[in-house]
Design a protein around this motif. Structure first.
Motif, PDB file in Angstrom:
ATOM      1  N   ALA A  29       0.976  -0.956   0.017  1.00 14.62           N
ATOM      2  CA  ALA A  29       0.150   0.143   0.132  1.00 14.62           C
ATOM      3  C   ALA A  29       0.832   1.241  -0.073  1.00 14.62           C
ATOM      4  O   ALA A  29       0.031   2.536  -0.429  1.00 14.62           O
ATOM      5  CB  ALA A  29      -1.092   0.015   1.197  1.00 14.62           C
ATOM      6  N   VAL A  30       2.120   1.293   0.418  1.00  8.38           N
ATOM      7  CA  VAL A  30       2.878   2.464   0.577  1.00  8.38           C
ATOM      8  C   VAL A  30       3.351   2.888  -0.683  1.00  8.38           C
ATOM      9  O   VAL A  30       3.261   4.213  -0.875  1.00  8.38           O
ATOM     10  CB  VAL A  30       4.128   1.979   1.316  1.00  8.38           C
ATOM     11  CG1 VAL A  30       5.250   3.277   1.374  1.00  8.38           C
ATOM     12  CG2 VAL A  30       3.972   1.633   2.859  1.00  8.38           C
ATOM     13  N   VAL A  31       3.664   2.234  -1.791  1.00  6.63           N
ATOM     14  CA  VAL A  31       3.974   2.877  -2.927  1.00  6.63           C
ATOM     15  C   VAL A  31       2.935   3.908  -3.801  1.00  6.63           C
ATOM     16  O   VAL A  31       3.120   4.891  -4.129  1.00  6.63           O
ATOM     17  CB  VAL A  31       4.778   1.946  -3.970  1.00  6.63           C
ATOM     18  CG1 VAL A  31       4.962   2.510  -5.131  1.00  6.63           C
ATOM     19  CG2 VAL A  31       5.990   1.238  -3.336  1.00  6.63           C
ATOM     20  N   PRO A  32       1.829   2.925  -3.922  1.00  8.74           N
ATOM     21  CA  PRO A  32       0.817   4.024  -4.566  1.00  8.74           C
ATOM     22  C   PRO A  32       0.376   5.218  -3.435  1.00  8.74           C
ATOM     23  O   PRO A  32       0.040   6.152  -4.209  1.00  8.74           O
ATOM     24  CB  PRO A  32      -0.649   3.041  -4.537  1.00  8.74           C
ATOM     25  CG  PRO A  32      -0.008   1.621  -4.375  1.00  8.74           C
ATOM     26  CD  PRO A  32       1.389   1.932  -3.528  1.00  8.74           C
ATOM     27  N   PHE A  33       0.447   5.232  -2.128  1.00 12.13           N
ATOM     28  CA  PHE A  33       0.001   6.171  -1.357  1.00 12.13           C
ATOM     29  C   PHE A  33       1.198   7.235  -1.290  1.00 12.13           C
ATOM     30  O   PHE A  33       0.970   8.470  -1.701  1.00 12.13           O
ATOM     31  CB  PHE A  33       0.032   5.657   0.146  1.00 12.13           C
ATOM     32  CG  PHE A  33      -0.014   6.880   0.998  1.00 12.13           C
ATOM     33  CD1 PHE A  33      -1.022   7.474   1.322  1.00 12.13           C
ATOM     34  CD2 PHE A  33       1.019   7.072   2.131  1.00 12.13           C
ATOM     35  CE1 PHE A  33      -1.048   8.535   2.395  1.00 12.13           C
ATOM     36  CE2 PHE A  33       1.045   8.060   2.888  1.00 12.13           C
ATOM     37  CZ  PHE A  33      -0.297   8.638   2.959  1.00 12.13           C
ATOM     38  N   THR A  34       2.190   6.971  -1.446  1.00 11.33           N
ATOM     39  CA  THR A  34       3.483   8.166  -1.310  1.00 11.33           C
ATOM     40  C   THR A  34       3.510   8.540  -2.760  1.00 11.33           C
ATOM     41  O   THR A  34       3.763  10.006  -3.060  1.00 11.33           O
ATOM     42  CB  THR A  34       4.739   7.437  -0.976  1.00 11.33           C
ATOM     43  OG1 THR A  34       5.075   6.200  -1.653  1.00 11.33           O
ATOM     44  CG2 THR A  34       4.865   7.059   0.703  1.00 11.33           C
ATOM     45  N   ASP A  35       3.634   7.635  -3.924  1.00  9.52           N
ATOM     46  CA  ASP A  35       3.405   8.361  -5.298  1.00  9.52           C
ATOM     47  C   ASP A  35       2.390   9.107  -5.704  1.00  9.52           C
ATOM     48  O   ASP A  35       2.369  10.087  -6.148  1.00  9.52           O
ATOM     49  CB  ASP A  35       3.467   7.213  -6.235  1.00  9.52           C
ATOM     50  CG  ASP A  35       4.731   6.465  -6.474  1.00  9.52           C
ATOM     51  OD1 ASP A  35       5.717   6.706  -5.808  1.00  9.52           O
ATOM     52  OD2 ASP A  35       4.632   5.238  -7.200  1.00  9.52           O
ATOM     53  N   ALA A  36       1.138   9.074  -5.042  1.00  6.43           N
ATOM     54  CA  ALA A  36      -0.046   9.732  -5.314  1.00  6.43           C
ATOM     55  C   ALA A  36       0.054  11.161  -4.455  1.00  6.43           C
ATOM     56  O   ALA A  36      -0.048  12.117  -4.929  1.00  6.43           O
ATOM     57  CB  ALA A  36      -1.569   9.052  -4.879  1.00  6.43           C
ATOM     58  N   LEU A  37       0.659  11.168  -3.407  1.00  5.58           N
ATOM     59  CA  LEU A  37       1.189  12.511  -2.465  1.00  5.58           C
ATOM     60  C   LEU A  37       2.048  13.065  -3.243  1.00  5.58           C
ATOM     61  O   LEU A  37       1.759  14.304  -3.630  1.00  5.58           O
ATOM     62  CB  LEU A  37       1.680  12.146  -1.319  1.00  5.58           C
ATOM     63  CG  LEU A  37       0.405  11.389  -0.223  1.00  5.58           C
ATOM     64  CD1 LEU A  37       1.409  11.286   1.188  1.00  5.58           C
ATOM     65  CD2 LEU A  37      -0.473  12.537   0.134  1.00  5.58           C
ATOM     66  N   ALA A  38       3.048  12.717  -3.732  1.00  5.87           N
ATOM     67  CA  ALA A  38       4.161  13.300  -4.586  1.00  5.87           C
ATOM     68  C   ALA A  38       3.521  13.936  -5.885  1.00  5.87           C
ATOM     69  O   ALA A  38       3.791  15.122  -6.207  1.00  5.87           O
ATOM     70  CB  ALA A  38       5.331  12.342  -4.769  1.00  5.87           C
ATOM     71  N   ALA A  39       2.773  12.991  -6.514  1.00  6.53           N
ATOM     72  CA  ALA A  39       2.142  13.753  -7.795  1.00  6.53           C
ATOM     73  C   ALA A  39       1.220  14.728  -7.871  1.00  6.53           C
ATOM     74  O   ALA A  39       1.221  15.549  -8.397  1.00  6.53           O
ATOM     75  CB  ALA A  39       1.488  12.640  -8.509  1.00  6.53           C
ATOM     76  N   ASP A  40       0.566  14.823  -6.433  1.00  7.14           N
ATOM     77  CA  ASP A  40      -0.296  15.899  -6.185  1.00  7.14           C
ATOM     78  C   ASP A  40       0.350  17.000  -5.603  1.00  7.14           C
ATOM     79  O   ASP A  40      -0.291  18.057  -5.241  1.00  7.14           O
ATOM     80  CB  ASP A  40      -1.516  15.189  -5.419  1.00  7.14           C
ATOM     81  CG  ASP A  40      -2.368  14.466  -6.038  1.00  7.14           C
ATOM     82  OD1 ASP A  40      -2.443  14.577  -7.378  1.00  7.14           O
ATOM     83  OD2 ASP A  40      -3.375  13.996  -5.368  1.00  7.14           O
ATOM     84  N   GLY A  41       1.674  16.955  -5.331  1.00  9.20           N
ATOM     85  CA  GLY A  41       2.446  18.059  -4.614  1.00  9.20           C
ATOM     86  C   GLY A  41       2.243  17.984  -3.221  1.00  9.20           C
ATOM     87  O   GLY A  41       2.412  19.326  -2.638  1.00  9.20           O
TER      88      GLY A  41
END
Length: 130
Positions: free
Chosen positions: A62-74
């Motif tokens: 669950a971590v990679v999609p979560f952290t990637d989504a945060l970073a992608a959204d700034g």
């Protein structure tokens, strides 16, 4: 009861230690081998008995999609308080840190956002009043 540690999920623990320790200035609190990874924590030198940051590997699915989504959204993963945000941003820029947001006055706080090189955005905040 108090907050003892908080996790920041990282792509690479050694690279994270190099950044959080060597660049940001946190001190290693624990570095314990645990098979493929380490129990690796850092702490502010201004509060060595304070809350530790666990530089946690991104092993849970669950971590990679979560952290990637945060970073992608700034969206920054966490916030670090600083005394002088302009001086700190200048110091960090001189060390090669990439900022996605330069210091911005938001009323009682001035904020900036940087890339931690291991998959996260981190916000710096200087509180200037109530």
């Amino acid at each position: 009861m108090k907050l003892q540690a908080v996790s920041i999920f990282v792509d690479d623990q050694q690279k994270a230690l190099d950044f959080y320790g060597g660049v940001l200035g946190f001190q290693t609190a624990a570095d314990v081998p645990m098979g493929e990874h380490r129990w690796l924590t850092v702490v502010s030198p201004e509060d060595p008995t304070g809350t530790q940051i666990s530089l946690e590997p991104k092993d849970h699915p669950a971590v990679v999609p979560f952290t990637d989504a945060l970073a992608a959204d700034g969206i920054p993963f966490c916030v670090f308080g600083v005394e002088d945000i302009h001086a700190e941003c200048e110091r960090l820029t001189g060390l090669g840190v990439v900022f996605t947001q330069q210091p911005t006055d938001m009323g009682p706080v001035t904020v900036a956002v940087l890339d931690d090189t291991v998959g996260n955005l981190v916000q710096l905040a200087q509180y200037t009043g109530a």
